[in-house]
Motif scaffolding. Structure first.
Motif, PDB file in Angstrom:
ATOM      1  N   GLY A  75       0.814  -1.206   0.000  1.00 43.73           N
ATOM      2  CA  GLY A  75       0.000   0.000   0.000  1.00 43.73           C
ATOM      3  C   GLY A  75       0.845   1.252   0.000  1.00 43.73           C
ATOM      4  O   GLY A  75       2.074   1.213   0.159  1.00 43.73           O
ATOM      5  N   VAL A  76       0.159   2.374  -0.192  1.00 41.03           N
ATOM      6  CA  VAL A  76       0.776   3.705  -0.144  1.00 41.03           C
ATOM      7  C   VAL A  76      -0.078   4.567   0.776  1.00 41.03           C
ATOM      8  O   VAL A  76      -1.309   4.641   0.615  1.00 41.03           O
ATOM      9  CB  VAL A  76       0.853   4.325  -1.554  1.00 41.03           C
ATOM     10  CG1 VAL A  76       1.311   5.775  -1.477  1.00 41.03           C
ATOM     11  CG2 VAL A  76       1.806   3.523  -2.439  1.00 41.03           C
ATOM     12  N   ASN A  77       0.549   5.216   1.749  1.00 42.59           N
ATOM     13  CA  ASN A  77      -0.181   6.003   2.739  1.00 42.59           C
ATOM     14  C   ASN A  77      -1.093   7.034   2.087  1.00 42.59           C
ATOM     15  O   ASN A  77      -0.677   7.786   1.195  1.00 42.59           O
ATOM     16  CB  ASN A  77       0.799   6.732   3.658  1.00 42.59           C
ATOM     17  CG  ASN A  77       1.544   5.787   4.587  1.00 42.59           C
ATOM     18  OD1 ASN A  77       1.043   4.716   4.928  1.00 42.59           O
ATOM     19  ND2 ASN A  77       2.736   6.182   4.999  1.00 42.59           N
ATOM     20  N   TYR A  78      -2.347   7.083   2.575  1.00 41.46           N
ATOM     21  CA  TYR A  78      -3.340   7.957   1.954  1.00 41.46           C
ATOM     22  C   TYR A  78      -3.964   8.964   2.932  1.00 41.46           C
ATOM     23  O   TYR A  78      -3.847  10.162   2.740  1.00 41.46           O
ATOM     24  CB  TYR A  78      -4.437   7.115   1.294  1.00 41.46           C
ATOM     25  CG  TYR A  78      -5.600   7.922   0.777  1.00 41.46           C
ATOM     26  CD1 TYR A  78      -5.407   8.899  -0.204  1.00 41.46           C
ATOM     27  CD2 TYR A  78      -6.892   7.725   1.266  1.00 41.46           C
ATOM     28  CE1 TYR A  78      -6.479   9.660  -0.668  1.00 41.46           C
ATOM     29  CE2 TYR A  78      -7.962   8.468   0.795  1.00 41.46           C
ATOM     30  CZ  TYR A  78      -7.754   9.442  -0.163  1.00 41.46           C
ATOM     31  OH  TYR A  78      -8.813  10.189  -0.614  1.00 41.46           O
ATOM     32  N   ALA A  79      -4.647   8.495   3.989  1.00 40.53           N
ATOM     33  CA  ALA A  79      -5.443   9.419   4.803  1.00 40.53           C
ATOM     34  C   ALA A  79      -5.718   8.852   6.186  1.00 40.53           C
ATOM     35  O   ALA A  79      -5.478   7.672   6.463  1.00 40.53           O
ATOM     36  CB  ALA A  79      -6.770   9.720   4.093  1.00 40.53           C
ATOM     37  N   ILE A  80      -6.253   9.732   7.051  1.00 37.28           N
ATOM     38  CA  ILE A  80      -6.760   9.331   8.360  1.00 37.28           C
ATOM     39  C   ILE A  80      -8.218   9.790   8.463  1.00 37.28           C
ATOM     40  O   ILE A  80      -8.720  10.490   7.589  1.00 37.28           O
ATOM     41  CB  ILE A  80      -5.931   9.922   9.520  1.00 37.28           C
ATOM     42  CG1 ILE A  80      -6.025  11.454   9.556  1.00 37.28           C
ATOM     43  CG2 ILE A  80      -4.478   9.487   9.408  1.00 37.28           C
ATOM     44  CD1 ILE A  80      -5.340  12.100  10.755  1.00 37.28           C
ATOM     45  N   GLU A  81      -8.891   9.414   9.541  1.00 38.75           N
ATOM     46  CA  GLU A  81     -10.280   9.834   9.729  1.00 38.75           C
ATOM     47  C   GLU A  81     -10.375  11.351   9.924  1.00 38.75           C
ATOM     48  O   GLU A  81      -9.413  12.014  10.292  1.00 38.75           O
ATOM     49  CB  GLU A  81     -10.886   9.122  10.938  1.00 38.75           C
ATOM     50  CG  GLU A  81     -11.126   7.646  10.725  1.00 38.75           C
ATOM     51  CD  GLU A  81     -11.877   7.017  11.884  1.00 38.75           C
ATOM     52  OE1 GLU A  81     -12.782   7.682  12.457  1.00 38.75           O
ATOM     53  OE2 GLU A  81     -11.560   5.872  12.246  1.00 38.75           O
TER      54      GLU A  81
END
Length: 286
Positions: free
Chosen positions: A196-202
């Motif tokens: 994966g590739v880091n995208y987002a948080i809540e």
């Protein structure tokens, strides 16, 4: 501890992807072939170079120049329907990550890499610690550990989700500003592969539902109970404090769902050795 996990991992997490990372402006990218690296679309075109520093490769800084003419002059390839973007360099990487192509990510341990900042102030509700605020990036590369808890289909493709809980002890990690684009690795047999590739948080949190008071914050929250979640524009939702921890999640763009598209781009960019061999054959024929 802002100085924790800012060098190559050892022990059970040795060779877990750190060696394939490089600096792309203020963010990270991951080498995936002799001339390609992958990162996040939403960070934009950060730089004209990709740097494999001695911190990552263990030897010396190496600067690679991005081929701005790639993909018929676009300068990169976007994987349609996702947040993934691939760049080509003019030179040649000596090593690169393998792609994780299995569909069994849920329950697997992951290692994530990024350049976010250290944890901020305590988040406390009724004298109970809930987590920590996240601040801006300090530009320091770090790694951490989590576990894939779910897979979601979103407007930006499939994403792997991971919860901020105590499953991995002191190595448990969460994302903050600056971590986008970093590589996330899962072990396949004896080899750590790019999953994966880091995208987002809540979305943001607050201790009240008052709009416009500037008290909302992004956080690494291990128990959302007792907090409000949302935004001033979209409204706030109270999360009841049930007594059981309700951990926040972060999300990474899933590689296995896009592996065919990524491999098609890899195949379209021949390895330098193969191109030279083909040229030599053509010269002999002529």
């Amino acid at each position: 501890d802002s100085g924790h996990n800012n060098t190559a991992p050892v022990g059970q997490y040795a060779d877990s992807g750190w060696q394939f990372e490089g600096l792309f402006g203020g963010f990270l990218g991951t080498m995936i072939s002799h001339q390609l690296f992958i990162t996040a679309q939403h960070i934009g075109v950060q730089s004209s170079t990709f740097v494999s520093t001695s911190l990552f490769n263990g030897v010396a800084d190496v600067t690679y120049n991005i081929d701005t003419t790639a993909n018929s002059g676009a300068g990169f390839w976007d994987i349609a329907g996702t947040d993934l973007r691939i760049y080509k360099i003019n030179e040649t990487f000596t090593t690169y990550a393998q792609l994780y192509t299995l569909s069994n990510e849920v329950g697997q341990t992951l290692v994530t890499n990024g350049r976010g900042g250290p944890r901020g102030d305590d988040v406390v509700v009724s004298a109970e610690l809930k987590g920590w605020k996240t601040g801006g990036s300090d530009g320091v590369a770090r790694w951490g550990v989590n576990e894939v808890t779910a897979i979601f289909n979103t407007p930006v493709g499939d994403v792997l989700a991971a919860e901020f809980d105590a499953v991995n002890g002191q190595e448990e990690a969460f994302l903050s500003s600056g971590d986008s684009g970093g590589g996330v690795f899962i072990k396949d047999g004896a080899t750590w592969k790019l999953a994966g590739v880091n995208y987002a948080i809540e979305q943001n949190f607050d201790t009240n539902n008052v709009t416009g008071d500037g008290s909302d914050f992004a956080g690494a929250i291990f128990d959302k109970g007792g907090l409000y979640q949302g935004s001033d524009a979209g409204g706030w939702t109270f999360i009841p404090n049930t007594g059981n921890d309700i951990p926040e999640q972060f999300f990474v763009s899933r590689i296995s769902s896009s592996a065919a598209d990524i491999n098609a781009i890899i195949q379209a960019v021949p390895e330098p050795g193969s191109a030279l061999l083909a040229a030599a054959g053509l010269l002999i024929a002529l």
